[in-house]
Scaffold this motif. Structure first.
Motif, short mmCIF file in Angstrom:
data_model
loop_
_atom_site.label_atom_id
_atom_site.label_comp_id
_atom_site.label_asym_id
_atom_site.label_seq_id
_atom_site.Cartn_x
_atom_site.Cartn_y
_atom_site.Cartn_z
N LYS A 113 43.97 39.07 32.81
CA LYS A 113 44.66 39.87 33.82
C LYS A 113 44.96 41.31 33.38
O LYS A 113 44.97 42.21 34.19
CB LYS A 113 45.96 39.18 34.24
CG LYS A 113 45.70 37.90 35.01
CD LYS A 113 46.98 37.19 35.35
CE LYS A 113 46.74 35.87 36.02
NZ LYS A 113 46.05 35.96 37.29
N ILE A 114 45.25 41.50 32.09
CA ILE A 114 45.58 42.84 31.60
C ILE A 114 44.27 43.52 31.20
O ILE A 114 43.66 43.20 30.18
CB ILE A 114 46.55 42.80 30.40
CG1 ILE A 114 47.73 41.86 30.66
CG2 ILE A 114 47.01 44.22 30.05
CD1 ILE A 114 48.56 42.19 31.86
N THR A 115 43.84 44.46 32.02
CA THR A 115 42.55 45.12 31.85
C THR A 115 42.75 46.63 31.97
O THR A 115 43.84 47.09 32.36
CB THR A 115 41.59 44.63 32.95
OG1 THR A 115 42.20 44.88 34.24
CG2 THR A 115 41.29 43.14 32.82
N PRO A 116 41.73 47.44 31.64
CA PRO A 116 41.90 48.90 31.77
C PRO A 116 42.41 49.28 33.17
O PRO A 116 41.96 48.74 34.17
CB PRO A 116 40.49 49.43 31.51
CG PRO A 116 39.90 48.42 30.57
CD PRO A 116 40.43 47.09 31.09
N GLY A 117 43.40 50.20 33.18
CA GLY A 117 44.00 50.65 34.43
C GLY A 117 45.25 49.87 34.82
O GLY A 117 45.88 50.18 35.82
N THR A 118 45.62 48.85 34.02
CA THR A 118 46.80 48.05 34.33
C THR A 118 47.82 48.18 33.21
O THR A 118 47.56 48.82 32.18
CB THR A 118 46.45 46.55 34.51
OG1 THR A 118 46.03 46.01 33.25
CG2 THR A 118 45.36 46.35 35.55
#
Length: 173
Positions: A113-118
């Motif tokens: 769930k934690i990906t670039p942009g978050t």
């Protein structure tokens, strides 16, 4: 003693977790939640890895310290980049975290769930009513909650492992 909960709140922007940390600080002042330790993850678009920050302003010294957050975030975000020797050590650390209620399912859900942009806000708390925390975020970006409950014994085990390490580091300085 009430049960502690490790919560991970995911935000769809890189700034969301920082705003949420301020909200949690207000909830703590109002005695709606007892924050034992907290940290944020901010992953800018285009960055190879996220920036992490322990929120000592919320917790004073913090119940678990930087060693816990460093290991957790290492497992979450940097494992694929590590060599085989470090990977074996990470496997042992993963086992230690599983013993205290942070299992592969939690790690994998958060990693997905934690990906670039978050961004994400991680909180070790007690006396928290998840609905009150969610309601406090009203008017802000709505976060997605991923959480695992820690029993009193699991929290004590975490404090024992990571508290001793922090104490040793403080004594050395």
């Amino acid at each position: 003693m009430s049960q502690s909960t490790l919560t991970a709140w995911k935000f769809e922007t890189a700034d969301g977790a920082e705003a949420a940390a301020k909200t949690i600080q207000q909830l703590a002042k109002q005695k709606l939640v007892t924050v034992h330790d907290a940290a944020t993850v901010r992953w800018e678009v285009g960055a190879k890895k996220p920036k992490t920050h322990q929120l000592s302003s919320l917790t004073g010294a913090g119940a678990l310290g930087g060693a816990f957050w460093g290991m957790l975030f290492g497992l979450l975000f940097f494992v694929p980049l590590l060599g085989a020797a470090i990977g074996a050590a990470t496997g042992a650390l993963s086992g230690a975290l599983a013993d205290v209620g942070i299992d592969d399912g939690f790690i994998n859900r958060v990693r997905d769930k934690i990906t670039p942009g978050t961004s994400a806000l991680f909180i070790l708390s007690s006396d928290a009513v998840v609905d009150k925390i969610r309601d406090a975020f009203a008017g802000q970006e709505t976060p997605e909650l991923v959480f695992t409950n820690l029993s009193t014994e699991q929290e004590a085990a975490l404090r024992e492992v990571f508290g001793e390490e922090r104490q040793t580091a403080e004594e050395a300085s």
